[in-house]
Design a protein around this motif. Structure first.
Motif: not given
Length: 86
Positions: A60-61, A63-68, A70
């Motif tokens: 989850s961390k 994924v959150a970093e990747k979304q940030a 992007e």
């Protein structure tokens, strides 16, 4: 007076799930998995639970970093173009 045994406790398994046979049918695999679960020690259950939680939070961390990342890279402004027909 207490007597101490020289036996050390069984170390926790390195992985939560080990596949017994690669060519096993679905039901054989499920049966082996249930047997592993039932016969596992409390230390093995605890270790597996901790690994699973760490993996979930790690994913989850990530994924959150990747979304940030992007979201930062996507921000761009295009000029508003309108056409009016008469």
């Amino acid at each position: 007076m207490e007597t101490q045994t020289n036996q050390s406790p069984k170390p926790a398994m390195t992985s939560c799930r080990k596949k017994v046979k690669d060519d096993a049918t679905f039901f054989e695999d499920v049966k082996d998995h249930i047997d592993d679960f039932i016969h596992a020690s409390m230390d093995e259950h605890k270790s597996c639970f901790q690994k699973t939680i760490k993996k979930m939070f790690g994913l989850s961390k990530a994924v959150a970093e990747k979304q940030a990342v992007e979201a930062k890279g996507v921000e761009s402004q295009l000029p508003l173009q309108t056409t009016v027909s008469e």
